[in-house]
Design a protein around this motif. Structure first.
Motif, mmCIF file in Angstrom:
data_model
loop_
_atom_site.group_PDB
_atom_site.id
_atom_site.type_symbol
_atom_site.label_atom_id
_atom_site.label_comp_id
_atom_site.label_asym_id
_atom_site.label_seq_id
_atom_site.Cartn_x
_atom_site.Cartn_y
_atom_site.Cartn_z
ATOM 1 N N GLY A 157 -23.385 45.967 11.237
ATOM 2 C CA GLY A 157 -23.413 46.054 9.772
ATOM 3 C C GLY A 157 -24.029 44.814 9.140
ATOM 4 N N ALA A 158 -23.707 43.642 9.683
ATOM 5 C CA ALA A 158 -24.279 42.395 9.162
ATOM 6 C C ALA A 158 -25.791 42.367 9.367
ATOM 7 N N LEU B 203 -27.790 45.009 9.590
ATOM 8 C CA LEU B 203 -28.376 45.970 8.651
ATOM 9 C C LEU B 203 -28.460 45.407 7.241
ATOM 10 N N ARG B 204 -27.396 44.778 6.775
ATOM 11 C CA ARG B 204 -27.399 44.213 5.419
ATOM 12 C C ARG B 204 -28.484 43.145 5.277
ATOM 13 N N ALA B 205 -28.623 42.289 6.280
ATOM 14 C CA ALA B 205 -29.635 41.236 6.224
ATOM 15 C C ALA B 205 -31.048 41.824 6.252
ATOM 16 N N GLU C 101 -31.983 44.843 5.303
ATOM 17 C CA GLU C 101 -32.242 45.541 4.044
ATOM 18 C C GLU C 101 -32.544 44.562 2.917
ATOM 19 N N ALA C 102 -31.801 43.470 2.825
ATOM 20 C CA ALA C 102 -32.056 42.465 1.784
ATOM 21 C C ALA C 102 -33.438 41.849 1.961
ATOM 22 N N TYR D 264 -25.312 53.800 11.091
ATOM 23 C CA TYR D 264 -26.389 54.100 10.147
ATOM 24 C C TYR D 264 -25.919 55.055 9.058
ATOM 25 N N ALA E 117 -23.913 53.266 6.523
ATOM 26 C CA ALA E 117 -24.753 52.382 5.709
ATOM 27 C C ALA E 117 -25.691 53.159 4.779
ATOM 28 N N LYS F 125 -33.597 55.500 4.985
ATOM 29 C CA LYS F 125 -32.869 55.050 3.807
ATOM 30 C C LYS F 125 -33.868 54.484 2.817
ATOM 31 N N LEU G 296 -34.567 52.149 -0.264
ATOM 32 C CA LEU G 296 -33.963 50.932 -0.779
ATOM 33 C C LEU G 296 -34.344 50.746 -2.240
ATOM 34 N N GLU H 179 -35.293 45.029 -6.249
ATOM 35 C CA GLU H 179 -34.406 44.099 -6.948
ATOM 36 C C GLU H 179 -34.368 44.470 -8.431
#
Length: 161
Positions: free
Chosen positions: A91-92, A94-96, A98-99, A124, A127, A149, A151, A154
């Protein structure tokens, strides 16, 4: 404490994780379906490698983001070290990823996942990745599922998947 950042693939920690990934793939899938990757391949332009590290600095997992140059990317080789599984490493990562993708103008991430990789599929889906058909050079395969996914850029409101 876990940190995730983009790193060079040309390091033994990444090579060791790729070997774990290859061994896991070999155990789950017949040889004709495997597509090994190595640190040199991942050092090519347009590929970004992310490494999750424990507080002690040990590599807990990694993945690669292959940018397509058209606002999309493919996530490949998500692997969590066997000793670090079930601790939020995936999960960490994936978050990184995606950001970083959003910050670099990527608006969609796609991936191919083996049908026997049920842990990956669950991660997945949790998320927000949804199943889709084959993409790019992929053809339908009896051992593959495909996910995507979209996104938000910003400042955009969150998008439903």
């Amino acid at each position: 404490m876990l940190t995730v950042q983009e790193e060079s693939p040309r390091q033994e920690a990444v090579a060791a994780l790729l070997r774990q990934s290859d061994a896991l793939a070999a155990a789950l899938y017949p040889g004709e379906y495997r597509r090994p990757l190595n640190p040199e391949t991942l050092a090519a332009p347009g590929i970004r490698v992310f490494v999750a590290r424990t507080a002690e600095g040990a590599a807990a997992g990694c993945c690669a983001l292959f940018e397509d140059g058209k606002g999309g990317a493919e996530l490949k080789r998500m692997i969590v070290d066997a000793a670090c599984r079930q601790r939020g490493v995936g999960g960490a990562l994936l978050r990184a990823v995606e950001a970083a993708a959003v910050a670099h103008g990527i608006h969609v991430i796609r991936m191919e996942v083996g049908i026997r990789n049920t842990d990956g599929q669950a991660l997945y889906r949790r998320a927000g990745y949804a199943e889709r058909g084959p993409f790019g050079r992929y053809a339908p395969s009896p051992i593959s599922l495909f996910f995507e996914k979209r996104l938000a850029a910003e400042g955009d409101p969150p998008q439903a998947t």
